[in-house]
Enzyme design. Structure first.
Site, short mmCIF file in Angstrom:
data_model
loop_
_atom_site.label_atom_id
_atom_site.label_comp_id
_atom_site.label_asym_id
_atom_site.label_seq_id
_atom_site.Cartn_x
_atom_site.Cartn_y
_atom_site.Cartn_z
CG HIS A 100 -8.03 44.98 9.02
ND1 HIS A 100 -8.03 43.61 8.81
CD2 HIS A 100 -9.06 45.22 9.89
CE1 HIS A 100 -9.01 43.06 9.50
NE2 HIS A 100 -9.65 44.00 10.17
CG HIS B 294 -10.31 46.37 13.05
ND1 HIS B 294 -11.34 46.22 12.16
CD2 HIS B 294 -10.32 47.68 13.43
CE1 HIS B 294 -11.95 47.39 12.00
NE2 HIS B 294 -11.34 48.29 12.75
CG ASP C 182 -10.27 40.76 14.98
OD1 ASP C 182 -10.06 41.97 14.82
OD2 ASP C 182 -11.12 40.12 14.31
CG HIS C 183 -7.57 40.74 11.43
ND1 HIS C 183 -7.76 39.86 10.39
CD2 HIS C 183 -8.80 40.96 11.97
CE1 HIS C 183 -9.05 39.57 10.30
NE2 HIS C 183 -9.70 40.22 11.24
CG HIS D 15 -13.07 45.94 7.60
ND1 HIS D 15 -14.29 45.39 7.88
CD2 HIS D 15 -12.33 45.79 8.74
CE1 HIS D 15 -14.29 44.94 9.12
NE2 HIS D 15 -13.13 45.17 9.67
CG ASP E 124 -12.20 41.39 9.26
OD1 ASP E 124 -11.75 40.27 9.06
OD2 ASP E 124 -12.29 41.88 10.41
CG HIS F 27 -13.72 37.33 10.55
ND1 HIS F 27 -14.68 38.27 10.84
CD2 HIS F 27 -12.58 37.78 11.11
CE1 HIS F 27 -14.12 39.26 11.52
NE2 HIS F 27 -12.85 38.99 11.71
#
Lengths: 321, 321
Positions: free
Chosen positions: A63, A65, A67-68, A143, A213, A271
């Site tokens: 996805h 975001h 941090d991914h 999410h 997530d 995570h």
């Protein structure tokens, strides 16, 4: 490959610390390698794990975001600097291609090697890659924004010929493939020797599911059941259940319940929120529901043997975080 | 601040290695702090140097090659997660704002704190920030794409009152400011006491110039002269002079010649190609032209004392790269 291998390059949540990197995993299964998510600094983590960039043909982004995926464009441009020619397949949400191409254009960065984007279906489980040994599926998670889980599943291996039966019935080599595929054998006297007598089952195929997530998805078992290894996010303890709900994350107990429902052999959790200075509480909470839980610790390398089904855990030597 | 302080968060060239990070520096001068360039992973380097994100009010981006800005958006989103409210000023090339806003929009990332972009003039030296103590200028470098150098220059301090003269002539406190600013003093008998007799010069203002990435710019001395500290890229040895020219970079000898022409007090070199496993050769080459050269090593902290003009070098404790 006789092993499924999984390197944890990063397993932290949104705020990176000096010793906790954002999400990225490197998976080897069914003769293929997959980079799953690519948080900031993933290229450095790959080096620390001594994983050559040339081995990466598939990158899966769960996805959008940061941090991914913040490490994706840096990795792509480094691959160009290293003179890559091989095609690179990138699987992710719809806007990923626009985001990457826009930034490469604005910065006049030329990527010469073929960059092939595969937009994932946010509504259903979909086969996104298949070869002789393996199938990879994406499926929707919950999410707040479009988010995908991934299932990596080896195909069943053909049955194995029993050598002593081969000799006993004097079966010609040309027939072996047919028998391995399930045929019986008719001998010179016209007797039918049943396949079960001639062959034995190969070790069961191995499988891995990646879910982050996400809020706990109660119907996840419809997408997969009985995986050898399940990675499921566990951002919070149950004491922060409301916060988990607000932020579309799971608690350690919820991750464990999902592992139970999906009949996973082994659960890996990660995570974790940076509020947790150590992970004992999160592990204990998950293990109280699903005893076969381990921490997906940054710098760890998990390897599952096909025959023994034994899970080995090593810490990457060069890893100093 | 009685010191100019400079932390080297990263000083490598385009390809990051486990122990060599892309460009980022944190400068303290004239009561302000500046983050200069922001390669991938800068936020983690800031933590390793124990530099709180709240101290950063100004971020300067020299140019839009990834190794100088890939860490910017990750840092901006982390600041939001940490609940920043203070305004953040970002100075850089024209397309930087579009790039940042487009990516934040596509990923539905909300930045609540004021994000103020300042587009730099690619054609001339320009004052981009000024306060009571300090002026910051940008100026054009030569790197194939639009690229800026930065000059940080303290304003001269007022002259200092000599205490014994104050008492000798019985000068009222109310007059001190005027005398410090340069006035003479007329005593009760109508005698003029010249300012030079009443005051002494303060320590000279401190200055720092940052020049990366760039070909050697022969007219750089028109933008600044006599800085205390000059950081200049030195990507290659002279033996790779042609490669330096092709890729719009400088050699160590060229960086040293620039320091000589600009009459810098001290030269710092960095941005070395990853082909160099150690930096002895690069340092020796620069020092043969400009003896007061040092390596801008990752994890080093330089601090210049205003009075003694002594440059102190420390290695960051928590730094383990």
């Amino acid at each position: 490959m006789e092993h499924l291998s999984l390197s944890i390059l990063g397993a932290s949540s949104a705020i990176p610390l000096s010793n906790r990197s954002p999400t990225a995993q490197f998976l080897g299964i069914g003769n293929e390698f997959f980079l799953i998510d690519c948080g900031e600094g993933t290229q450095v983590k790959l080096r620390q794990h001594r994983i050559g960039f040339g081995r990466i043909k598939h990158i899966l982004i769960s996805h959008l975001h940061g941090d991914h995926f913040y490490g994706l464009i840096p990795l792509l441009t480094t691959m160009q600097l290293l003179d890559r020619h091989a095609a690179l397949h990138i699987y992710g949400p719809k806007k990923l291609e626009e985001l990457v191409r826009h930034q490469l254009d604005l910065t006049e960065s030329k990527i010469i090697y073929p960059l092939l984007f595969h937009t994932l279906d946010p509504d259903r489980k979909t086969c996104i890659f298949e070869n002789k040994h393996l199938e990879v599926h994406s499926f929707p998670l919950r999410h707040g924004i479009t988010c995908f889980g991934f299932l990596f599943q080896e195909k069943p291996l053909p049955r194995k010929m029993l050598k002593e039966e081969l000799e006993k019935y004097d079966i010609p080599v040309a027939e072996i493939r047919r028998i391995k595929a399930g045929s019986d054998w008719i001998d010179a006297n016209g007797n039918r020797i049943p396949n079960e007598e001639l062959t034995e089952a190969s070790a069961a195929p191995m499988s891995y599911a990646y879910c982050t997530d996400t809020l706990p998805v109660k119907h996840l078992h419809r997408y997969f059941k009985g995986v050898d290894l399940l990675y499921h996010e566990a951002t919070f303890l149950s004491s922060e259940k409301d916060r988990a709900l607000q932020t579309n994350h799971s608690t350690a107990a919820q991750a464990a319940e999902i592992a139970e429902i999906c009949k996973a052999e082994q659960l890996l959790i990660g995570h974790f929120s940076v509020r947790y200075k150590d992970f004992h509480g999160l592990l204990a909470e998950a293990q109280s529901v699903f005893p076969k839980t381990l921490i997906a610790g940054e710098g760890l390398h998990f390897s599952l043997d096909r025959k023994s089904r034994e899970l080995k855990i090593e810490r990457e030597n060069s890893y100093r975080a």
